[in-house]
Write a protein that holds these residues in place. Structure first.
Motif, PDB file in Angstrom:
ATOM      1  N   ASP A  96       7.832 -47.421  23.775  1.00 26.08           N
ATOM      2  CA  ASP A  96       9.099 -48.072  23.444  1.00 26.08           C
ATOM      3  C   ASP A  96       9.820 -48.690  24.626  1.00 26.08           C
ATOM      4  O   ASP A  96      10.624 -49.613  24.452  1.00 26.08           O
ATOM      5  CB  ASP A  96      10.044 -47.068  22.774  1.00 26.08           C
ATOM      6  CG  ASP A  96       9.544 -46.623  21.411  1.00 26.08           C
ATOM      7  OD1 ASP A  96       8.957 -47.462  20.706  1.00 26.08           O
ATOM      8  OD2 ASP A  96       9.737 -45.440  21.064  1.00 26.08           O
ATOM      9  N   CYS A 100       6.237 -50.350  28.652  1.00 17.37           N
ATOM     10  CA  CYS A 100       5.218 -50.153  27.615  1.00 17.37           C
ATOM     11  C   CYS A 100       5.107 -51.390  26.725  1.00 17.37           C
ATOM     12  O   CYS A 100       4.007 -51.811  26.347  1.00 17.37           O
ATOM     13  CB  CYS A 100       5.546 -48.922  26.770  1.00 17.37           C
ATOM     14  SG  CYS A 100       5.207 -47.351  27.590  1.00 17.37           S
ATOM     15  N   ARG A 101       6.257 -51.974  26.382  1.00 16.32           N
ATOM     16  CA  ARG A 101       6.230 -53.159  25.526  1.00 16.32           C
ATOM     17  C   ARG A 101       5.563 -54.349  26.215  1.00 16.32           C
ATOM     18  O   ARG A 101       5.049 -55.250  25.552  1.00 16.32           O
ATOM     19  CB  ARG A 101       7.643 -53.522  25.065  1.00 16.32           C
ATOM     20  CG  ARG A 101       8.251 -52.495  24.097  1.00 16.32           C
ATOM     21  CD  ARG A 101       9.436 -53.077  23.344  1.00 16.32           C
ATOM     22  NE  ARG A 101      10.483 -53.556  24.229  1.00 16.32           N
ATOM     23  CZ  ARG A 101      11.485 -52.821  24.683  1.00 16.32           C
ATOM     24  NH1 ARG A 101      11.573 -51.531  24.329  1.00 16.32           N
ATOM     25  NH2 ARG A 101      12.407 -53.338  25.477  1.00 16.32           N
ATOM     26  N   LYS A 102       5.562 -54.349  27.546  1.00 13.40           N
ATOM     27  CA  LYS A 102       4.875 -55.397  28.302  1.00 13.40           C
ATOM     28  C   LYS A 102       3.378 -55.121  28.449  1.00 13.40           C
ATOM     29  O   LYS A 102       2.661 -55.920  29.047  1.00 13.40           O
ATOM     30  CB  LYS A 102       5.494 -55.508  29.703  1.00 13.40           C
ATOM     31  CG  LYS A 102       6.883 -56.122  29.738  1.00 13.40           C
ATOM     32  CD  LYS A 102       7.388 -56.159  31.181  1.00 13.40           C
ATOM     33  CE  LYS A 102       8.758 -56.800  31.278  1.00 13.40           C
ATOM     34  NZ  LYS A 102       9.273 -56.788  32.690  1.00 13.40           N
ATOM     35  N   GLU A 105       1.622 -49.664  30.398  1.00 14.27           N
ATOM     36  CA  GLU A 105       1.875 -48.259  30.056  1.00 14.27           C
ATOM     37  C   GLU A 105       1.783 -47.325  31.265  1.00 14.27           C
ATOM     38  O   GLU A 105       2.360 -46.239  31.251  1.00 14.27           O
ATOM     39  CB  GLU A 105       0.882 -47.791  28.988  1.00 14.27           C
ATOM     40  CG  GLU A 105       0.962 -48.539  27.678  1.00 14.27           C
ATOM     41  CD  GLU A 105       0.005 -49.729  27.618  1.00 14.27           C
ATOM     42  OE1 GLU A 105      -0.205 -50.255  26.515  1.00 14.27           O
ATOM     43  OE2 GLU A 105      -0.535 -50.126  28.694  1.00 14.27           O
TER      44      GLU A 105
END
Length: 347
Positions: A96, A100-102, A105
């Motif tokens: 989230d 991570c969204r890019k 991770e």
């Protein structure tokens, strides 16, 4: 929960030995992998010996994992039974946060869950790939492309992505000059990647004893850093230098080898602090940076790149009973260039 065979460290002072560990049952989004091979990374040795002061025993190391999918959860869509797959340094993240969204991770702002030495969602310590089976959420399972031998593909899940990512990010390509400091488990893959990306590749090593290997692996040039003449001859030469060694080096000397706008990127992680003179950076607009593995998307890109270009690690496969011997040989730099455990010998 179910029980599997593994090889673990149970204290910092004793050799690793066989044990059994519990794996979680396969959930809706999980993949059960029968592990075939697992590479030995230097971080395994650091963890087993509690050299970073963070180890909880018993610990099963190993984050260069390849195997076959034997079961999937009811809602899994990315993998099927029978697939050749891999697992690297992470088995989960928050999913989230902005990183991570890019697809980054490894830089999860809430802390990614490492393959061993972390706490999983069930509150238990994660255990790594020196074992016969592992259960991982599907988003962190990678596809091993056809054409890559499983044993030689295993080190790509850590050593491979660790060197591929900075070469991609700092623009190794035709017309660029790239140097690799050190020709070991990381360095030998960095040479292969940089050559396949079209760069002019130089190995910088303490001595010339691995020169033949370096040229065979794809380097165009090979220089000994123990010779002061090397730093005079190559001053202002390189667009990118990737430092793969985990020992203290003279950063100012290596920064002096960079051309205008060049970058020195550390992927090796020495225990002691490093220092530099800021004028080594500002006088020729050079950069000094660090890089840590890669996200899941980039790791899959790396595996596909390896299949396309015929790249895999140079390995020595060993049975589980030789893990402790392999650790000693890694510390003595007596491997060319990565040990890989045949985990079927744990059965």
């Amino acid at each position: 929960m179910f029980t599997v065979n593994a090889f673990a460290a149970t204290s910092a002072s004793e050799p690793l030995h066989p044990i059994t560990i519990e794996r979680r049952d396969v959930g809706p989004h999980d993949v059960l992998i029968e592990i075939k091979f697992c590479g030995i990374c230097h971080s395994d040795i650091h963890t087993a010996g509690d050299e970073w002061g963070m180890t909880t025993y018993p610990v099963v190391p190993g984050h260069e994992i390849v195997g076959i999918v034997t079961s999937i959860g009811s809602e899994v869509t990315k993998h099927s039974v029978g697939d050749q797959v891999g697992v690297g340094c992470m088995v989960d993240s928050c999913g989230d946060c902005v990183n991570c969204r890019k697809g980054e991770e490894q830089f999860c702002l809430n802390g990614s869950t490492l393959t061993f030495g972390s706490i999983d969602n069930d509150g238990l310590p994660t255990q790594g790939g020196y074992s016969t089976h592992i259960v991982v959420t599907e988003d962190f399972v990678l596809k091993i492309p056809d054409g890559l031998a499983l044993d030689a593909a295993a080190p790509l899940l850590c050593a491979g992505i660790t060197t591929y990512s900075p070469l991609r990010r700092w623009g190794a390509r035709p017309g660029t000059k790239v140097a690799v400091i050190g020709l070991g488990g990381l360095g030998h893959l960095a040479v292969k990647f940089a050559r396949a990306m079209g760069a002019e590749v130089t190995v910088l090593s303490q001595s010339l004893k691995k020169q033949d290997d370096g040229l065979r692996l794809g380097a165009h040039h090979y220089h000994a850093t123990s010779d002061p003449q090397t730093f005079e001859e190559l001053a202002g030469t390189f667009d990118l230098i990737v430092n793969t060694v985990s020992a203290k080096v003279d950063l100012d000397a290596y920064l002096g080898l960079l051309a205008l706008d060049g970058a020195l990127v550390n992927v090796g992680a020495p225990a002691e602090p490093l220092s530099l003179n800021v004028f080594s950076l500002i006088m020729v607009r050079r950069s000094y940076a660090g890089s840590l593995i890669g996200g899941i998307r980039e790791t899959q890109e790396m595996l596909d790149f390896c299949a396309e270009h015929g790249i895999s690690a140079d390995i020595e496969a060993i049975p589980a009973e030789k893990i402790n011997e392999a650790y000693e040989r890694v510390l003595a730099s007596d491997v060319r260039y990565r040990f890989v455990i045949d985990t079927t010998t744990l059965n």
